[in-house]
Design an enzyme around this catalytic site. Structure first.
Site, PDB file in Angstrom:
ATOM      1  CB  THR A  92      -0.902   0.004   1.262  1.00 46.33           C
ATOM      2  OG1 THR A  92      -1.498   1.279   1.411  1.00 46.33           O
ATOM      3  CG2 THR A  92      -0.122  -0.316   2.528  1.00 46.33           C
ATOM      4  CG  ASP A  93      -1.247   4.903  -0.914  1.00 44.22           C
ATOM      5  OD1 ASP A  93      -1.718   4.288   0.064  1.00 44.22           O
ATOM      6  OD2 ASP A  93      -1.931   5.691  -1.608  1.00 44.22           O
ATOM      7  CD  GLU A  94      -3.304   3.607   4.353  1.00 44.96           C
ATOM      8  OE1 GLU A  94      -3.147   3.649   5.579  1.00 44.96           O
ATOM      9  OE2 GLU A  94      -4.411   3.423   3.812  1.00 44.96           O
TER      10      GLU A  94
ATOM     11  CE  LYS B 100      -0.185  -4.665   3.197  1.00 46.53           C
ATOM     12  NZ  LYS B 100      -0.687  -6.012   2.749  1.00 46.53           N
TER      13      LYS B 100
ATOM     14  CE1 TYR C 139      -3.422  -2.487   5.937  1.00 46.91           C
ATOM     15  CE2 TYR C 139      -3.236  -0.149   5.380  1.00 46.91           C
ATOM     16  CZ  TYR C 139      -3.357  -1.475   4.978  1.00 46.91           C
ATOM     17  OH  TYR C 139      -3.405  -1.782   3.637  1.00 46.91           O
TER      18      TYR C 139
HETATM   19  P1  NAD Z   1     -10.029  -7.089   2.550  1.00 44.33           P
HETATM   20  O1  NAD Z   1     -10.024  -6.705   3.997  1.00 44.33           O
HETATM   21  O2  NAD Z   1     -11.249  -6.817   1.723  1.00 44.33           O
HETATM   22  O3  NAD Z   1      -9.707  -8.654   2.398  1.00 44.33           O
HETATM   23  C1  NAD Z   1      -8.741  -9.298   3.176  1.00 44.33           C
HETATM   24  C2  NAD Z   1      -8.958 -10.791   3.013  1.00 44.33           C
HETATM   25  O4  NAD Z   1      -7.914 -11.464   3.753  1.00 44.33           O
HETATM   26  C3  NAD Z   1     -10.297 -11.289   3.574  1.00 44.33           C
HETATM   27  O5  NAD Z   1     -10.904 -12.172   2.662  1.00 44.33           O
HETATM   28  C4  NAD Z   1      -9.905 -12.008   4.870  1.00 44.33           C
HETATM   29  O6  NAD Z   1     -10.783 -13.064   5.202  1.00 44.33           O
HETATM   30  C5  NAD Z   1      -8.510 -12.511   4.519  1.00 44.33           C
HETATM   31  N1  NAD Z   1      -7.681 -12.736   5.708  1.00 44.33           N
HETATM   32  C6  NAD Z   1      -7.493 -11.893   6.760  1.00 44.33           C
HETATM   33  N2  NAD Z   1      -6.689 -12.451   7.671  1.00 44.33           N
HETATM   34  C7  NAD Z   1      -6.327 -13.671   7.182  1.00 44.33           C
HETATM   35  C8  NAD Z   1      -5.487 -14.726   7.660  1.00 44.33           C
HETATM   36  N3  NAD Z   1      -4.872 -14.632   8.839  1.00 44.33           N
HETATM   37  N4  NAD Z   1      -5.330 -15.823   6.881  1.00 44.33           N
HETATM   38  C9  NAD Z   1      -5.966 -15.935   5.689  1.00 44.33           C
HETATM   39  N5  NAD Z   1      -6.790 -14.983   5.198  1.00 44.33           N
HETATM   40  C10 NAD Z   1      -6.966 -13.858   5.940  1.00 44.33           C
HETATM   41  O7  NAD Z   1      -8.755  -6.359   1.937  1.00 44.33           O
HETATM   42  P2  NAD Z   1      -8.559  -5.706   0.479  1.00 44.33           P
HETATM   43  O8  NAD Z   1      -9.068  -4.327   0.491  1.00 44.33           O
HETATM   44  O9  NAD Z   1      -9.011  -6.655  -0.559  1.00 44.33           O
HETATM   45  O10 NAD Z   1      -6.966  -5.610   0.460  1.00 44.33           O
HETATM   46  C11 NAD Z   1      -6.166  -6.676  -0.051  1.00 44.33           C
HETATM   47  C12 NAD Z   1      -4.708  -6.303   0.078  1.00 44.33           C
HETATM   48  O11 NAD Z   1      -4.468  -5.064  -0.597  1.00 44.33           O
HETATM   49  C13 NAD Z   1      -4.260  -6.101   1.525  1.00 44.33           C
HETATM   50  O12 NAD Z   1      -2.969  -6.664   1.661  1.00 44.33           O
HETATM   51  C14 NAD Z   1      -4.202  -4.598   1.688  1.00 44.33           C
HETATM   52  O13 NAD Z   1      -3.218  -4.223   2.624  1.00 44.33           O
HETATM   53  C15 NAD Z   1      -3.848  -4.144   0.282  1.00 44.33           C
HETATM   54  N6  NAD Z   1      -4.309  -2.782  -0.078  1.00 44.33           N
HETATM   55  C16 NAD Z   1      -5.634  -2.469  -0.080  1.00 44.33           C
HETATM   56  C17 NAD Z   1      -6.013  -1.175  -0.467  1.00 44.33           C
HETATM   57  C18 NAD Z   1      -7.454  -0.762  -0.568  1.00 44.33           C
HETATM   58  O14 NAD Z   1      -7.729   0.376  -0.954  1.00 44.33           O
HETATM   59  N7  NAD Z   1      -8.423  -1.619  -0.265  1.00 44.33           N
HETATM   60  C19 NAD Z   1      -5.076  -0.232  -0.789  1.00 44.33           C
HETATM   61  C20 NAD Z   1      -3.746  -0.593  -0.751  1.00 44.33           C
HETATM   62  C21 NAD Z   1      -3.384  -1.889  -0.417  1.00 44.33           C
END
Ligand code: NAD
Length: 351
Positions: free
Chosen positions: A150-152, A178, A174
């Site tokens: 993530t950009d964060e 990451k 968070y």
């Molecule tokens: P999300 O919260 O929608 O999904 C996370 C998934 O991971 C869920 O299905 C959850 O059940 C699963 N999970 C959580 N803990 C787990 C564990 N211990 N073992 C197995 N599965 C587990 O998240 P998202 O928005 O789809 O983000 C996905 C990735 O992208 C993350 O790594 C997040 O840091 C990164 N990200 C997201 C964004 C955004 O805008 N949503 C931006 C930048 C980066």
């Protein structure tokens, strides 16, 4: 652990690549899996662009944020397998990693506000879970490990945009978890020669986003006739990336990226939260009297901005989705998919 393993269609499915996708029942991971398996799912579906010879196993714990229905479109695909389990479970992860050529790692605790309340799950899943996967990948000589970040991790930037070589200065628990995972991933590349590639993206939006995050939370509350909470002065700036553009960027990194490199996947639409709120109000036909100013989030980063010239130069990446159109489609999706989000709103509030 429970496993859904469809029978191969006539025994004819012979995958040449086996990809383990963690967190594939979440928002971005499920878009990625559907895209990889060439499934179209609902409005604004992503283009199929994978070879038909890729088998995908999703490993997901199905926390409050994991929604099995997100994978309905691929459930009957002969190359799809679902495994319910934890990325911290060494023996489960070891067996799965051994049976796959590549890992694309999405699984995470992903909501900043929850990490401010209690960060234990974030450190466990995001840091320890990544470590467990990386060690298994080294042990089983996995060909490629894509870490979704993530950009964060860079913290706030007042002017200009972060490049991939900017120092990491995360501010929320968070973001710190990451950043730790990213550093572990790079360390496994440098120490063990594992082909690790990291993507860092802007704020995603699109259909199927869990209703605790800003856009889906505001849209679902507005559709229910409720008020929406705007943090502080509303001048926090985020760059918005359609989830389909993100998925395409990840695929470019997986196919054409270089080992040990970080790539930024940007969206190209920077908006303050106040501007974004105005657009959402207009799309649902509501006024500013539905907006409640609430105390700012602790340590709230003012602005995130990514320079994605490297991904453009090396991989030919550029975001394609027009923001106004993508946002209107997203709002329409929530209007039409109450049965998807209504049960999740309670889970978002209570956990
Ligand atoms: P999300 O919260 O929608 O999904 C996370 C998934 O991971 C869920 O299905 C959850 O059940 C699963 N999970 C959580 N803990 C787990 C564990 N211990 N073992 C197995 N599965 C587990 O998240 P998202 O928005 O789809 O983000 C996905 C990735 O992208 C993350 O790594 C997040 O840091 C990164 N990200 C997201 C964004 C955004 O805008 N949503 C931006 C930048 C980066």
């Amino acid at each position: 652990m429970s496993t859904h393993r469809p029978r191969p269609a006539g025994g004819r499915f012979r995958p040449t690549r086996r990809v383990l996708v963690t967190g594939g029942a979440g928002f971005i991971g499920s878009h990625y899996v559907r895209s990889l398996l060439g499934a179209r799912a609902g409005r604004g579906a992503e283009e199929p662009r994978s070879a038909g010879d890729t088998a995908v196993t999703v490993l997901d714990k199905l926390t409050y944020a994991g929604v099995l229905a997100n994978l309905d479109a691929v459930r009957g695909h002969p190359g799809f397998t679902f495994v319910r389990g934890d990325v911290c479970d060494e023996s489960l992860v070891g067996g799965l990693v051994a049976a796959h050529d590549e890992v694309v790692h999405f699984a995470a605790e992903s909501h900043v506000d929850r990490s401010i309340e209690a960060a234990g799950d974030f450190v466990r899943t995001n840091v320890l879970g990544t470590q467990v996967l990386l060690e298994a990948a080294v042990r089983h000589r996995t060909e490629l490990f894509v870490q979704i970040s993530t950009d964060e991790v860079y913290g706030s930037v007042a002017h200009g945009s972060w490049r991939e070589d900017a120092p990491l200065a995360p501010n929320s628990p968070y973001a710190a978890s990451k950043a730790a995972a990213d550093l572990l991933a790079l360390a496994h590349h440098r120490t063990h020669g594992l082909d690790v590639r990291i993507t860092r993206c802007s704020n995603n939006y699109g259909p199927g986003h869990f209703p605790e995050k800003l856009i889906p939370r505001f849209v679902t509350r507005l559709l229910d006739g409720l008020t929406v909470p705007l943090y502080g002065d509303g001048e926090h700036v985020r760059d918005w990336l359609h989830v389909e553009d993100h998925v395409r960027g990840i695929e470019l990194v997986r196919r054409r990226g270089r080992a040990g490199e970080v790539y930024h996947i940007g969206g190209g639409t920077e908006l303050s939260n106040r501007e974004l709120t105005g657009r959402l109000l207009a799309l649902v036909g509501a006024d500013w009297d539905r907006v409640e100013r609430v105390e700012d989030r602790k340590g709230h980063d003012r602005r995130y901005s990514l320079d994605w010239a490297k991904a453009r130069r090396e991989l030919g990446y550029r975001p394609r989705r027009d923001f106004a159109e993508g946002l209107a489609e997203t709002v329409a999706w929530y209007r039409e998919h109450r049965s998807w989000w209504e049960p999740l709103v309670g889970a978002a509030a209570t956990r």
